[in-house]
Design a protein around this motif. Structure first.
Motif, PDB file in Angstrom:
ATOM      1  N   ILE A  25      19.218  21.362  -5.306  1.00 38.38           N
ATOM      2  CA  ILE A  25      18.282  20.640  -4.437  1.00 38.38           C
ATOM      3  C   ILE A  25      16.917  20.714  -5.093  1.00 38.38           C
ATOM      4  CG2 ILE A  25      17.386  20.368  -2.111  1.00 38.38           C
ATOM      5  CD1 ILE A  25      19.690  22.109  -1.102  1.00 38.38           C
ATOM      6  N   ILE A  26      16.422  19.567  -5.558  1.00 39.41           N
ATOM      7  CA  ILE A  26      15.158  19.543  -6.285  1.00 39.41           C
ATOM      8  C   ILE A  26      14.294  18.385  -5.792  1.00 39.41           C
ATOM      9  CG2 ILE A  26      16.323  20.503  -8.314  1.00 39.41           C
ATOM     10  CD1 ILE A  26      15.829  17.646  -9.618  1.00 39.41           C
ATOM     11  N   GLY A  27      13.100  18.259  -6.372  1.00 43.96           N
ATOM     12  CA  GLY A  27      12.203  17.165  -6.041  1.00 43.96           C
ATOM     13  C   GLY A  27      12.301  16.037  -7.044  1.00 43.96           C
ATOM     14  N   GLN A  28      11.789  14.885  -6.652  1.00 47.57           N
ATOM     15  CA  GLN A  28      11.791  13.724  -7.526  1.00 47.57           C
ATOM     16  C   GLN A  28      10.837  13.966  -8.691  1.00 47.57           C
ATOM     17  OE1 GLN A  28      10.350  10.159  -5.697  1.00 47.57           O
ATOM     18  NE2 GLN A  28      10.858   8.834  -7.413  1.00 47.57           N
ATOM     19  N   THR A  29      11.318  13.732  -9.908  1.00 52.85           N
ATOM     20  CA  THR A  29      10.459  13.842 -11.079  1.00 52.85           C
ATOM     21  C   THR A  29       9.842  12.483 -11.375  1.00 52.85           C
ATOM     22  OG1 THR A  29      12.174  13.268 -12.694  1.00 52.85           O
ATOM     23  CG2 THR A  29      12.041  15.574 -11.999  1.00 52.85           C
ATOM     24  N   GLY A  30       8.825  12.471 -12.217  1.00 56.25           N
ATOM     25  CA  GLY A  30       8.166  11.221 -12.565  1.00 56.25           C
ATOM     26  C   GLY A  30       9.059  10.274 -13.329  1.00 56.25           C
ATOM     27  N   ALA A  31      10.166  10.805 -13.875  1.00 56.07           N
ATOM     28  CA  ALA A  31      11.056   9.963 -14.677  1.00 56.07           C
ATOM     29  C   ALA A  31      12.062   9.202 -13.829  1.00 56.07           C
ATOM     30  CB  ALA A  31      11.798  10.823 -15.704  1.00 56.07           C
ATOM     31  N   LEU A  32      12.238   9.607 -12.565  1.00 54.90           N
ATOM     32  CA  LEU A  32      13.205   8.955 -11.689  1.00 54.90           C
ATOM     33  C   LEU A  32      12.495   7.984 -10.753  1.00 54.90           C
ATOM     34  CD1 LEU A  32      15.621  11.859 -10.688  1.00 54.90           C
ATOM     35  CD2 LEU A  32      16.058  10.010 -12.280  1.00 54.90           C
ATOM     36  N   ALA A  33      12.850   6.710 -10.846  1.00 54.65           N
ATOM     37  CA  ALA A  33      12.287   5.662  -9.979  1.00 54.65           C
ATOM     38  C   ALA A  33      10.769   5.766  -9.864  1.00 54.65           C
ATOM     39  CB  ALA A  33      12.943   5.702  -8.604  1.00 54.65           C
ATOM     40  N   PRO A  34      10.032   5.764 -10.969  1.00 55.33           N
ATOM     41  CA  PRO A  34       8.572   5.911 -10.876  1.00 55.33           C
ATOM     42  C   PRO A  34       7.897   4.784 -10.102  1.00 55.33           C
ATOM     43  CG  PRO A  34       9.229   5.247 -13.095  1.00 55.33           C
ATOM     44  CD  PRO A  34      10.485   5.618 -12.363  1.00 55.33           C
ATOM     45  N   ALA A  35       8.492   3.585 -10.114  1.00 52.31           N
ATOM     46  CA  ALA A  35       7.895   2.478  -9.353  1.00 52.31           C
ATOM     47  C   ALA A  35       7.856   2.812  -7.868  1.00 52.31           C
ATOM     48  CB  ALA A  35       8.686   1.197  -9.587  1.00 52.31           C
ATOM     49  N   ASP A  36       8.868   3.516  -7.387  1.00 48.65           N
ATOM     50  CA  ASP A  36       8.885   3.897  -5.976  1.00 48.65           C
ATOM     51  C   ASP A  36       7.718   4.812  -5.652  1.00 48.65           C
ATOM     52  OD1 ASP A  36      10.047   4.443  -3.262  1.00 48.65           O
ATOM     53  OD2 ASP A  36      10.218   6.440  -4.129  1.00 48.65           O
ATOM     54  N   GLY A  37       7.429   5.760  -6.551  1.00 39.48           N
ATOM     55  CA  GLY A  37       6.331   6.691  -6.306  1.00 39.48           C
ATOM     56  C   GLY A  37       5.000   5.971  -6.144  1.00 39.48           C
ATOM     57  N   ARG A  38       4.727   4.979  -6.992  1.00 37.01           N
ATOM     58  CA  ARG A  38       3.448   4.271  -6.905  1.00 37.01           C
ATOM     59  C   ARG A  38       3.421   3.351  -5.683  1.00 37.01           C
ATOM     60  NH1 ARG A  38       0.006   0.382 -10.864  1.00 37.01           N
ATOM     61  NH2 ARG A  38      -1.975   0.854  -9.865  1.00 37.01           N
ATOM     62  N   LEU A  39       4.520   2.666  -5.425  1.00 35.76           N
ATOM     63  CA  LEU A  39       4.563   1.783  -4.266  1.00 35.76           C
ATOM     64  C   LEU A  39       4.427   2.586  -2.980  1.00 35.76           C
ATOM     65  CD1 LEU A  39       4.967  -0.960  -2.941  1.00 35.76           C
ATOM     66  CD2 LEU A  39       7.446  -0.668  -3.201  1.00 35.76           C
ATOM     67  N   TYR A  40       5.104   3.739  -2.917  1.00 33.16           N
ATOM     68  CA  TYR A  40       5.043   4.536  -1.694  1.00 33.16           C
ATOM     69  C   TYR A  40       3.630   5.044  -1.439  1.00 33.16           C
ATOM     70  CZ  TYR A  40       6.099   7.469   2.163  1.00 33.16           C
ATOM     71  OH  TYR A  40       6.094   7.996   3.422  1.00 33.16           O
ATOM     72  N   ALA A  41       2.931   5.466  -2.484  1.00 31.62           N
ATOM     73  CA  ALA A  41       1.573   5.978  -2.304  1.00 31.62           C
ATOM     74  C   ALA A  41       0.671   4.920  -1.678  1.00 31.62           C
ATOM     75  CB  ALA A  41       1.005   6.422  -3.644  1.00 31.62           C
ATOM     76  N   VAL A  42       0.865   3.656  -2.062  1.00 26.00           N
ATOM     77  CA  VAL A  42       0.066   2.577  -1.497  1.00 26.00           C
ATOM     78  C   VAL A  42       0.525   2.258  -0.075  1.00 26.00           C
ATOM     79  CG1 VAL A  42      -0.579   0.141  -1.742  1.00 26.00           C
ATOM     80  CG2 VAL A  42      -0.501   1.630  -3.750  1.00 26.00           C
ATOM     81  N   ARG A  43       1.837   2.279   0.162  1.00 29.30           N
ATOM     82  CA  ARG A  43       2.341   2.025   1.515  1.00 29.30           C
ATOM     83  C   ARG A  43       1.783   3.035   2.496  1.00 29.30           C
ATOM     84  NH1 ARG A  43       8.257   2.914   1.041  1.00 29.30           N
ATOM     85  NH2 ARG A  43       8.248   2.564   3.297  1.00 29.30           N
ATOM     86  N   ASP A  44       1.662   4.288   2.058  1.00 28.53           N
ATOM     87  CA  ASP A  44       1.236   5.359   2.940  1.00 28.53           C
ATOM     88  C   ASP A  44      -0.179   5.133   3.468  1.00 28.53           C
ATOM     89  OD1 ASP A  44       1.723   7.789   4.252  1.00 28.53           O
ATOM     90  OD2 ASP A  44       0.696   8.929   2.707  1.00 28.53           O
ATOM     91  N   VAL A  45      -1.005   4.401   2.725  1.00 27.57           N
ATOM     92  CA  VAL A  45      -2.391   4.187   3.155  1.00 27.57           C
ATOM     93  C   VAL A  45      -2.657   2.743   3.571  1.00 27.57           C
ATOM     94  CG1 VAL A  45      -3.287   6.084   1.765  1.00 27.57           C
ATOM     95  CG2 VAL A  45      -3.146   3.814   0.752  1.00 27.57           C
ATOM     96  N   THR A  46      -1.607   1.933   3.673  1.00 27.28           N
ATOM     97  CA  THR A  46      -1.789   0.534   4.086  1.00 27.28           C
ATOM     98  C   THR A  46      -0.954   0.174   5.305  1.00 27.28           C
ATOM     99  OG1 THR A  46      -0.097  -0.184   2.487  1.00 27.28           O
ATOM    100  CG2 THR A  46      -2.404  -0.266   1.766  1.00 27.28           C
ATOM    101  N   ALA A  47      -0.480   1.173   6.041  1.00 28.64           N
ATOM    102  CA  ALA A  47       0.277   0.947   7.284  1.00 28.64           C
ATOM    103  C   ALA A  47       1.519   0.103   7.063  1.00 28.64           C
ATOM    104  CB  ALA A  47      -0.620   0.294   8.342  1.00 28.64           C
ATOM    105  N   THR A  48       2.190   0.305   5.912  1.00 23.56           N
ATOM    106  CA  THR A  48       3.417  -0.440   5.632  1.00 23.56           C
ATOM    107  C   THR A  48       4.609   0.495   5.393  1.00 23.56           C
ATOM    108  OG1 THR A  48       2.770  -0.601   3.287  1.00 23.56           O
ATOM    109  CG2 THR A  48       2.229  -2.464   4.710  1.00 23.56           C
ATOM    110  N   VAL A  49       4.488   1.754   5.834  1.00 17.55           N
ATOM    111  CA  VAL A  49       5.600   2.698   5.661  1.00 17.55           C
ATOM    112  C   VAL A  49       6.832   2.244   6.440  1.00 17.55           C
ATOM    113  CG1 VAL A  49       6.383   5.040   6.173  1.00 17.55           C
ATOM    114  CG2 VAL A  49       4.151   4.677   5.117  1.00 17.55           C
ATOM    115  N   ASP A  50       6.623   1.690   7.641  1.00 14.25           N
ATOM    116  CA  ASP A  50       7.745   1.401   8.532  1.00 14.25           C
ATOM    117  C   ASP A  50       8.334   0.005   8.330  1.00 14.25           C
ATOM    118  OD1 ASP A  50       5.454   0.204   9.482  1.00 14.25           O
ATOM    119  OD2 ASP A  50       5.894   0.559  11.594  1.00 14.25           O
ATOM    120  N   SER A  51       8.381  -0.469   7.112  1.00 13.26           N
ATOM    121  CA  SER A  51       9.059  -1.722   6.775  1.00 13.26           C
ATOM    122  C   SER A  51      10.489  -1.411   6.368  1.00 13.26           C
ATOM    123  CB  SER A  51       8.330  -2.419   5.624  1.00 13.26           C
ATOM    124  OG  SER A  51       9.156  -3.361   4.988  1.00 13.26           O
TER     125      SER A  51
END
Length: 435
Positions: free
Chosen positions: A150-176
């Motif tokens: 059981i580990i955390g997501q590394t930068g090498a796995l689905a990095p696009a998700d990490g950047r998109l999620y960071a923006v969703r978290d501050v733009t009220a779009t998490v619940d899409s």
């Protein structure tokens, strides 16, 4: 590819082709899009939605934005489970070693707490020395030799998700739902899974408080994952009260070790853990029925094999080798423990599970900002389940706090989060459906 043209088309409700989505996500992963463009795309998806084909394309594009793990040297079925998040939900901690003890390989990539919900990684970090971001070689070795990691997501796995999620978290779009689906599944696809079981929570302590919305999300996840080539099913489970009898980090780790030692039988938590173990075993072809899968899981627990797998995983990832035998030697306790007493006699009829999660954050056991440091010691334990008959002054929970003032505040808040009624309540089944 002109990013603003793709944004405009989605804003206008048009269906995007797979090539357009792949180009946009590729530019996102390469750092070629501004936060404004990413936010505009997320908001367009939030308002206009996506077709099933679009969600599949988005999921695959995000999974392909980084490395994809291969497990060619492991002859076990590769399986995992994911939860949409809840309070007192430490299922993954026990489920991974149980499934591994039954013959599965479980490369479980988990997350931190989100909002009022607890995070598996935060709980594991209450174990001294445990490494949540091992290098790829160690991750593979632990999965191969222990059966699970059981580990955390590394930068090498689905990095696009990490950047998109960071923006969703501050733009009220998490619940899409399209974005939730692609975010969850892109990481699972990148992990090289063959089968996946999803825990979609519904209730006042879940992100989906409405049953209809929870079913829509579950169908989206299951259909997209199967469309992307991973055999997937989902259980919809109740989150109108904490799943375990505790909420916090070290307190939930203690709960995990007690569960693996057979001291949590007959609980809602046991029902959920065994149901997911059975579903994972059936989906992977190890068990022919849910009854057989549950029997195998119970045997893995009673024989001690699941606890042995957990101990080996912890040790290989840098934690103490004797954690299972000596948890109090390693799991720090809060300096103040205070009982929460029933304000009147009656039945525990309802509770605000989300409020309990927020109270853990108020104690310091969660984050208000990404950079916040967590106090792993704090939280609640000995939470009585709904449907319990109590008398005035009887303890209904125990607060673990850093000081007396925090303990007093948390105790007062928790008392408010429970409603005590005069009649025995009709309880909601913990497992509401299978998709």
């Amino acid at each position: 590819m002109i990013p603003q043209e793709i944004i405009r088309r989605k804003r206008n409700g048009e269906e995007l082709g797979a090539a357009d989505i792949k180009s946009f996500i590729g530019a996102l992963a390469a750092g070629q899009l501004s936060e404004g463009q990413i936010g505009a795309f997320a908001m367009a998806v939030w308002f206009k939605g996506m077709s099933r084909a679009e969600i599949v394309a988005l999921t695959l594009a995000m999974a392909d934005s980084g490395d994809r793990l291969q497990w060619v040297d492991i002859d076990r079925p590769i399986a995992d489970k994911h939860s949409t998040g809840g309070v007192g939900d430490n299922v993954s901690l026990m489920l991974a070693p149980i499934a591994a003890a039954c013959g599965l390989a479980v490369p479980m990539i988990s997350g931190r707490g989100l909002g009022h919900t607890g995070g598996t990684l935060d709980k594991l970090e209450s174990i001294p020395g445990y490494t949540i971001t091992p290098d790829a070689d160690l991750f593979r070795r632990v999965v191969k030799e222990a059966g699970c990691a059981i580990i955390g997501q590394t930068g090498a796995l689905a990095p696009a998700d990490g950047r998109l999620y960071a923006v969703r978290d501050v733009t009220a779009t998490v619940d899409s739902i399209p974005l939730i689906t692609a975010s969850i599944l892109s990481k699972k696809l990148a992990a090289g899974l063959q089968t996946l079981v999803l825990d979609v929570k519904v209730g006042n302590g879940a992100f989906m408080a409405d049953r209809v919305q929870a079913e829509i999300l579950a169908h989206s996840l299951v259909e997209v994952a199967n469309g992307a080539g991973v055999k997937t099913s989902a259980l919809i489970t109740d989150m109108n009260e904490p799943l375990a009898d505790c909420a916090g980090n070290a307190v939930e780790m203690r709960n995990c070790l007690n569960f693996l030692a057979g001291r949590k039988t007959g609980t809602r938590l046991e029902t959920v853990v065994l149901a997911f173990a059975a579903e994972m075993l059936v989906k992977s072809g190890i068990a022919v029925s849910s009854d057989e899968g549950e029997s195998m899981a119970r045997q893995a627990l009673s024989s001690g094999r699941a606890a042995e797998v957990f101990a080996r995983m912890v040790s290989m990832l840098g934690g103490p080798a004797d954690l299972v035998e000596n948890p109090e030697k390693y799991l720090a306790r809060a300096p103040v423990e205070k009982p929460v007493r029933a304000s009147r006699s009656g039945w525990l009829a309802a509770c605000d599970a989300r409020g309990i999660g927020v109270s853990v954050i108020d104690l310091g056991g969660g984050r208000r900002h990404p950079a916040d440091q967590i106090d792993h010691r704090v939280g609640f334990s000995a939470l009585l389940p709904l449907g319990t008959r109590v008398t005035a002054g009887e303890p209904i929970a125990l607060v673990h706090a850093a000081d007396d003032a925090a303990a007093e505040g948390a105790a007062a808040a928790l008392a408010v989060h429970y409603r005590i009624g005069e009649e025995e309540p009709e309880l909601t089944p913990v497992i509401a459906g299978l998709i």
